[in-house]
Design an enzyme around this catalytic site. Structure first.
Site, PDB file in Angstrom:
ATOM      1  N   TYR A 289       0.864  -1.187   0.000  1.00 34.15           N
ATOM      2  CA  TYR A 289       0.000   0.000   0.000  1.00 34.15           C
ATOM      3  C   TYR A 289       0.900   1.237   0.000  1.00 34.15           C
ATOM      4  CZ  TYR A 289      -3.625   3.224   1.880  1.00 34.15           C
ATOM      5  OH  TYR A 289      -4.492   4.262   2.076  1.00 34.15           O
TER       6      TYR A 289
ATOM      7  N   LYS B 193      -1.391  -1.161  -4.165  1.00 28.65           N
ATOM      8  CA  LYS B 193      -2.469  -0.165  -4.058  1.00 28.65           C
ATOM      9  C   LYS B 193      -1.768   1.183  -4.097  1.00 28.65           C
ATOM     10  CE  LYS B 193      -6.100   1.574  -0.962  1.00 28.65           C
ATOM     11  NZ  LYS B 193      -5.624   2.976  -0.851  1.00 28.65           N
TER      12      LYS B 193
END
Length: 306
Positions: free
Chosen positions: A141, A171
């Protein structure tokens, strides 16, 4: 592990609290149904929007269990658990819990107090945690605006390639389109790159993004699906107009206090999920009335989730 490339809108849900600020997982089943009704294809739980860094270990597990209970029988809805924290042993415990209860994937960001000095150290962090759930997709992330860990994801993808078999992708919540495209192009698109900036979605679509994770998808999913449809139809004029509607909506977050304003939007679409925990500021009743007036001026009813 075969890497699945997720498509559509994946919501970053808010964590529901009651009027006393206590976790209220009873709302999650209805929340899931609401997202499904609006075409959402998954949930990224306990993330930034979900205040994963402000909840206890027990609360994060309870949230994960509640989402598992209502969505595990739905093959078209993927739940990804963010492993919030700076203690890697805690992250490993959460990852194993997510696997045990049947969630789809886990995601880790760079430790944000003692930060990794370089990409090699960040890769070591990912490998240490990711190898503990070898049969589960592992996503990094990337959100340097909050973590301060601003290293090129292209370099991280190269560093993890072949060393963490369950590494699935990133992400990507940042505005470095050069880096994002390089990651998307790596090994003919081997890894799943999920876009994480709602206000820049059109630019990501141009680069080939097919899946996105966002907080505003909770309450304005129809807007983004219309944007995607316009782009796919090569109606770029309409797509730009819709992206500007998204930007106008998101600007109200800055006007009224930031990330907590998302829960105010949720009240407008019928979900009272409580307030954000300290140190995040919440608007008062007077500000909420002004906020509702500003939202109405955007013709929000035309594209809100229902």
């Amino acid at each position: 592990m075969k890497i699945q490339h997720l498509q559509g809108l994946i919501s970053a849900p808010f964590t529901p609290f009651d009027s006393n600020g206590k976790l209220d997982v009873s709302l999650i089943s209805g929340y899931y149904s609401f997202l499904k009704k609006n075409g959402i294809t998954g949930a990224f739980i306990n993330g930034s929007t979900g205040e994963g860094v402000s909840t206890t270990m027990a609360e994060k597990k309870a949230v994960a269990q509640a989402w598992a209970d209502c969505s595990n029988q739905d093959p078209d809805f993927k739940v990804m658990a963010f492993l919030a924290g700076t203690c890697l042993d805690d992250c490993i415990e959460l990852a194993k819990h997510a696997y045990e209860i049947g969630l789809y994937a886990v995601s880790l960001t760079g430790p944000f107090y003692f930060k990794p000095a370089n990409v090699d150290m960040l890769a070591e962090v990912c490998i240490k945690v990711g190898k503990e759930v070898p049969n589960m997709p592992f996503y990094y992330y990337h959100i340097p605006v909050l973590t301060g860990v601003n290293l090129p994801m292209f370099d991280l993808v190269k560093a993890l390639d072949g060393k963490l078999p369950n590494f699935a992708g990133v992400k990507y919540t940042h505005e470095d389109f050069m880096d994002f495209q390089s990651c998307m192009s790596y090994e003919n698109g081997k890894y799943d790159m999920l876009w994480g900036r709602d206000e820049n979605m059109l630019s990501a679509l141009v680069l080939g993004a097919k899946g996105a994770v966002g907080s505003t998808f909770n309450y304005a999913a129809p807007l983004y699906y219309d944007l995607i449809d316009a782009f796919n139809a090569n109606d770029l004029v309409k797509a730009r107009i819709l992206q500007q509607k998204s930007i106008n909506m998101i600007r109200l977050l800055g006007k009224y206090g930031g990330i907590s304003v998302g829960k105010a939007y949720m009240k407008i679409v019928g979900f009272n999920l409580g307030e954000f925990r300290l140190p995040v500021k919440n608007m008062n009743a007077e500000q909420f009335e002004l906020f509702k007036s500003d939202v109405a001026s955007l013709n929000f009813d035309e594209y809100k989730s229902k």
